[in-house]
Design a protein around this motif. Structure first.
Motif, PDB file in Angstrom:
ATOM      1  N   LEU A 198       1.191  -1.471  -0.254  1.00 50.00           N
ATOM      2  CA  LEU A 198       0.057   0.146   0.135  1.00 50.00           C
ATOM      3  C   LEU A 198       0.366   1.040   0.080  1.00 50.00           C
ATOM      4  O   LEU A 198       0.706   2.515  -0.829  1.00 50.00           O
ATOM      5  N   GLY A 199       2.103   1.329   0.799  1.00 53.79           N
ATOM      6  CA  GLY A 199       2.936   2.490   0.748  1.00 53.79           C
ATOM      7  C   GLY A 199       3.587   2.392  -0.535  1.00 53.79           C
ATOM      8  O   GLY A 199       3.835   4.172  -0.911  1.00 53.79           O
ATOM      9  N   THR A 200       3.504   1.262  -1.494  1.00 53.05           N
ATOM     10  CA  THR A 200       4.360   2.054  -2.475  1.00 53.05           C
ATOM     11  C   THR A 200       3.454   2.100  -3.883  1.00 53.05           C
ATOM     12  O   THR A 200       4.058   3.247  -4.208  1.00 53.05           O
ATOM     13  N   PHE A 201       2.023   1.804  -3.286  1.00 52.96           N
ATOM     14  CA  PHE A 201       1.451   2.088  -4.151  1.00 52.96           C
ATOM     15  C   PHE A 201       1.029   3.825  -4.344  1.00 52.96           C
ATOM     16  O   PHE A 201       1.215   4.866  -5.298  1.00 52.96           O
ATOM     17  N   PHE A 202       1.218   3.864  -3.303  1.00 57.80           N
ATOM     18  CA  PHE A 202       1.047   5.583  -2.308  1.00 57.80           C
ATOM     19  C   PHE A 202       2.042   6.570  -2.791  1.00 57.80           C
ATOM     20  O   PHE A 202       1.363   7.551  -3.496  1.00 57.80           O
ATOM     21  N   PHE A 203       3.156   5.773  -2.441  1.00 60.85           N
ATOM     22  CA  PHE A 203       4.306   6.654  -3.053  1.00 60.85           C
ATOM     23  C   PHE A 203       4.494   7.035  -4.500  1.00 60.85           C
ATOM     24  O   PHE A 203       5.350   8.312  -4.968  1.00 60.85           O
ATOM     25  N   VAL A 204       4.380   5.801  -5.446  1.00 60.59           N
ATOM     26  CA  VAL A 204       4.197   5.971  -6.743  1.00 60.59           C
ATOM     27  C   VAL A 204       3.566   6.556  -7.746  1.00 60.59           C
ATOM     28  O   VAL A 204       3.469   7.779  -7.920  1.00 60.59           O
ATOM     29  N   ALA A 205       2.103   6.773  -7.191  1.00 61.33           N
ATOM     30  CA  ALA A 205       0.529   7.579  -6.707  1.00 61.33           C
ATOM     31  C   ALA A 205       0.880   9.847  -6.832  1.00 61.33           C
ATOM     32  O   ALA A 205       1.131  10.099  -7.708  1.00 61.33           O
ATOM     33  N   MET A 206       1.506   9.405  -5.749  1.00 59.56           N
ATOM     34  CA  MET A 206       2.319  11.382  -5.058  1.00 59.56           C
ATOM     35  C   MET A 206       3.299  11.793  -5.767  1.00 59.56           C
ATOM     36  O   MET A 206       3.761  12.599  -7.026  1.00 59.56           O
ATOM     37  N   LYS A 207       4.413   9.984  -5.897  1.00 65.99           N
ATOM     38  CA  LYS A 207       5.776  11.160  -7.512  1.00 65.99           C
ATOM     39  C   LYS A 207       4.840  11.508  -8.672  1.00 65.99           C
ATOM     40  O   LYS A 207       5.174  12.700  -9.522  1.00 65.99           O
ATOM     41  N   LYS A 208       3.445  11.364  -8.878  1.00 64.33           N
ATOM     42  CA  LYS A 208       3.255  11.306 -10.615  1.00 64.33           C
ATOM     43  C   LYS A 208       2.788  11.941 -10.219  1.00 64.33           C
ATOM     44  O   LYS A 208       3.172  13.000 -11.687  1.00 64.33           O
ATOM     45  N   MET A 220       5.042  11.027   3.287  1.00 66.06           N
ATOM     46  CA  MET A 220       3.298  10.383   3.258  1.00 66.06           C
ATOM     47  C   MET A 220       3.151   9.175   4.000  1.00 66.06           C
ATOM     48  O   MET A 220       2.208   8.797   3.733  1.00 66.06           O
ATOM     49  N   ALA A 221       3.390   8.740   2.452  1.00 68.24           N
ATOM     50  CA  ALA A 221       3.268   7.228   1.662  1.00 68.24           C
ATOM     51  C   ALA A 221       3.609   6.192   3.173  1.00 68.24           C
ATOM     52  O   ALA A 221       2.363   5.785   3.793  1.00 68.24           O
ATOM     53  N   PRO A 222       4.432   6.464   3.597  1.00 66.42           N
ATOM     54  CA  PRO A 222       4.330   5.434   4.781  1.00 66.42           C
ATOM     55  C   PRO A 222       2.674   5.247   5.823  1.00 66.42           C
ATOM     56  O   PRO A 222       2.396   4.932   6.714  1.00 66.42           O
ATOM     57  N   ILE A 223       2.723   6.928   6.233  1.00 63.99           N
ATOM     58  CA  ILE A 223       2.183   7.275   6.931  1.00 63.99           C
ATOM     59  C   ILE A 223       0.993   6.713   6.700  1.00 63.99           C
ATOM     60  O   ILE A 223      -0.248   6.277   7.563  1.00 63.99           O
ATOM     61  N   LEU A 224       0.291   6.644   5.179  1.00 67.69           N
ATOM     62  CA  LEU A 224      -0.990   6.671   4.828  1.00 67.69           C
ATOM     63  C   LEU A 224      -1.454   5.402   4.901  1.00 67.69           C
ATOM     64  O   LEU A 224      -2.209   4.525   6.035  1.00 67.69           O
ATOM     65  N   SER A 225      -0.335   4.244   4.655  1.00 65.24           N
ATOM     66  CA  SER A 225      -0.446   3.092   5.065  1.00 65.24           C
ATOM     67  C   SER A 225      -0.615   2.371   5.434  1.00 65.24           C
ATOM     68  O   SER A 225      -1.556   1.948   6.388  1.00 65.24           O
ATOM     69  N   MET A 226       0.263   2.719   7.156  1.00 61.63           N
ATOM     70  CA  MET A 226       0.104   2.489   8.524  1.00 61.63           C
ATOM     71  C   MET A 226      -0.817   2.606   9.071  1.00 61.63           C
ATOM     72  O   MET A 226      -1.515   1.780   9.415  1.00 61.63           O
ATOM     73  N   ALA A 227      -1.339   3.800   8.930  1.00 62.55           N
ATOM     74  CA  ALA A 227      -2.685   3.775   9.326  1.00 62.55           C
ATOM     75  C   ALA A 227      -4.437   3.331   8.398  1.00 62.55           C
ATOM     76  O   ALA A 227      -4.422   3.261   9.400  1.00 62.55           O
ATOM     77  N   ILE A 228      -4.346   3.139   7.620  1.00 63.26           N
ATOM     78  CA  ILE A 228      -5.625   2.366   6.800  1.00 63.26           C
ATOM     79  C   ILE A 228      -5.438   0.848   7.316  1.00 63.26           C
ATOM     80  O   ILE A 228      -6.086   0.123   7.589  1.00 63.26           O
ATOM     81  N   VAL A 229      -3.933   0.563   7.564  1.00 65.72           N
ATOM     82  CA  VAL A 229      -3.873  -1.278   7.992  1.00 65.72           C
ATOM     83  C   VAL A 229      -4.092  -0.970   9.234  1.00 65.72           C
ATOM     84  O   VAL A 229      -4.499  -2.111   9.858  1.00 65.72           O
ATOM     85  N   GLN A 230      -3.476  -0.434  10.302  1.00 70.03           N
ATOM     86  CA  GLN A 230      -3.547  -0.796  11.626  1.00 70.03           C
ATOM     87  C   GLN A 230      -4.717  -0.024  11.934  1.00 70.03           C
ATOM     88  O   GLN A 230      -5.610  -0.477  12.872  1.00 70.03           O
ATOM     89  N   PHE A 231      -6.179   0.447  11.264  1.00 70.01           N
ATOM     90  CA  PHE A 231      -7.475   1.175  11.190  1.00 70.01           C
ATOM     91  C   PHE A 231      -8.400  -0.301  10.885  1.00 70.01           C
ATOM     92  O   PHE A 231      -8.896  -0.300  11.717  1.00 70.01           O
ATOM     93  N   VAL A 232      -7.944  -0.575  10.399  1.00 70.31           N
ATOM     94  CA  VAL A 232      -8.863  -1.820   9.058  1.00 70.31           C
ATOM     95  C   VAL A 232      -8.587  -3.238  10.046  1.00 70.31           C
ATOM     96  O   VAL A 232      -9.348  -3.579  10.543  1.00 70.31           O
TER      97      VAL A 232
END
Length: 358
Positions: A199-209, A218-230
């Motif tokens: 998930l972090g890799t996906f966010f990173f690539v999307a944010m770079k684009k 930002m990518a690891p923050i979002l990915s960690m938050a989403i996984v821990q929330f779920v």
């Protein structure tokens, strides 16, 4: 043969830079100076570049690695409970963000009068929306001086990083009424970790684009938050030594970055930047006091660091060191960044281009 010698020399310069910054961080830590592993490297490189002829070099990849691990640590603070409570904080985020942005725009007028720079330069340099994005926006307005915008944004981080931590050392820590917990796993869950990485890799690539600032953070923050929330389980804990190295990596980058703009700083410009930023920091204290009385669930320290016009990485490190609620500080800064990047920044750029016919 010559390439090998050049590579060896470059490697030695990088190693020397690391050894000096690490030693400075250790010295600051032993002296009890706040944020030692960030301010030590930053201050040492600034002084040594100014008063010695030593060469320093810090590859961008090291800063990126530092931001990734800081992002993981910040993301790990987002529990299911803290994320759910963010909905209750939303009106406060709006109030704080509008207040900080509004005062920053008023102070841009003061900066313009003090420095003699154009209104476009003053506005885009004063908005606390991230260095790279504000510089990119300034390049779209002909009357804006991108170099001065870069200097203003960079030096503001320096002012905030040096002043805010000093002030927080004198602020009572208080206690949090909204602290949530995550069920502790008896063993490391590989599936959750792999999911966070993907998930972090996906966010990173999307944010770079889309050229979103600080995708490494930002990518690891979002990915960690989403996984821990779920899952309602922690993903991974960053060791203390890794956090120290991450702060050194970021601090070394800041020190060399500030050195690059030092020669462009006149006394008039320096005075304008320092005065307007101190005024904005003072207002941050005022809005933090108001929000603490409106919403006593969080402490004054939480709101003060959340309102401070510094970068999300630097303010998150400050929150880590002071014991402030990391998820609150991060969420408030994230909201402000999104608001400035997606709404305030583009709107101000459009208005300036139309108004000034730039």
């Amino acid at each position: 043969m010559e390439k090998g010698v050049v590579l060896l020399q470059k490697s030695w310069i990088v190693l020397r830079t690391f050894l000096i910054t690490a030693a400075a961080g250790f010295l600051f830590d032993q002296l009890g100076i706040f944020l030692p592993w960030l301010l030590g490297p930053m201050g040492s490189l600034l002084l040594l570049r100014q008063y010695t002829k030593l060469e320093f070099e810090w590859p961008r990849i090291y800063r990126q690695v530092g931001l990734i691990f800081l992002g993981i640590q910040i993301g790990s603070s987002f529990t299911k409970t803290s994320i759910e409570l963010m909905w209750f904080d939303f009106p406060l985020m709006v109030l704080m963000t509008f207040s900080i942005v509004g005062v920053a725009l008023l102070l841009s007028y003061l900066f313009m009068k003090m420095s003699g720079e154009s209104i476009a330069t003053s506005v885009l340099g004063s908005l606390p929306g991230g260095l790279s994005q504000m510089v990119l926006l300034s390049e779209e307005v002909k009357s804006a001086n991108s170099t001065i915008v870069t200097l203003m944004q960079t030096f503001r981080i320096f002012v905030v990083v040096t002043v805010v931590p000093f002030l927080t050392a004198w602020i009572p820590k208080g206690s949090h009424l909204n602290e949530g917990t995550i069920a502790v796993l008896p063993t490391f869950n590989v599936m959750h970790f792999v999911l966070a990485v993907l998930l972090g890799t996906f966010f990173f690539v999307a944010m770079k684009k889309i050229h979103f600032p600080l995708p490494e953070l930002m990518a690891p923050i979002l990915s960690m938050a989403i996984v821990q929330f779920v899952t309602d389980h922690p993903v991974v804990e960053v060791p203390a030594i890794v956090l120290i190295l991450s702060q050194i990596f970021v601090g070394a980058h800041l020190g060399l970055q500030l050195e690059k703009v030092r020669d462009q700083l006149s006394i008039r410009l320096f005075s304008a930047i320092v005065l307007t930023n101190l005024a904005l920091i003072a207002f941050s204290g005022l809005i933090a006091y108001i929000l603490t009385n409106i919403h006593p669930v969080n402490t004054f320290l939480d709101f003060f660091i959340s309102a401070a016009p510094g970068g999300i990485a630097e303010m998150s490190i400050t929150a880590l060191e002071t014991g402030a609620d990391l998820s609150t500080v991060t969420s408030f800064h994230l909201f402000r960044i999104f608001f400035i990047l997606l709404i305030a920044g583009p709107v101000m750029t459009y208005v300036l281009k139309k108004w000034l016919k730039a």
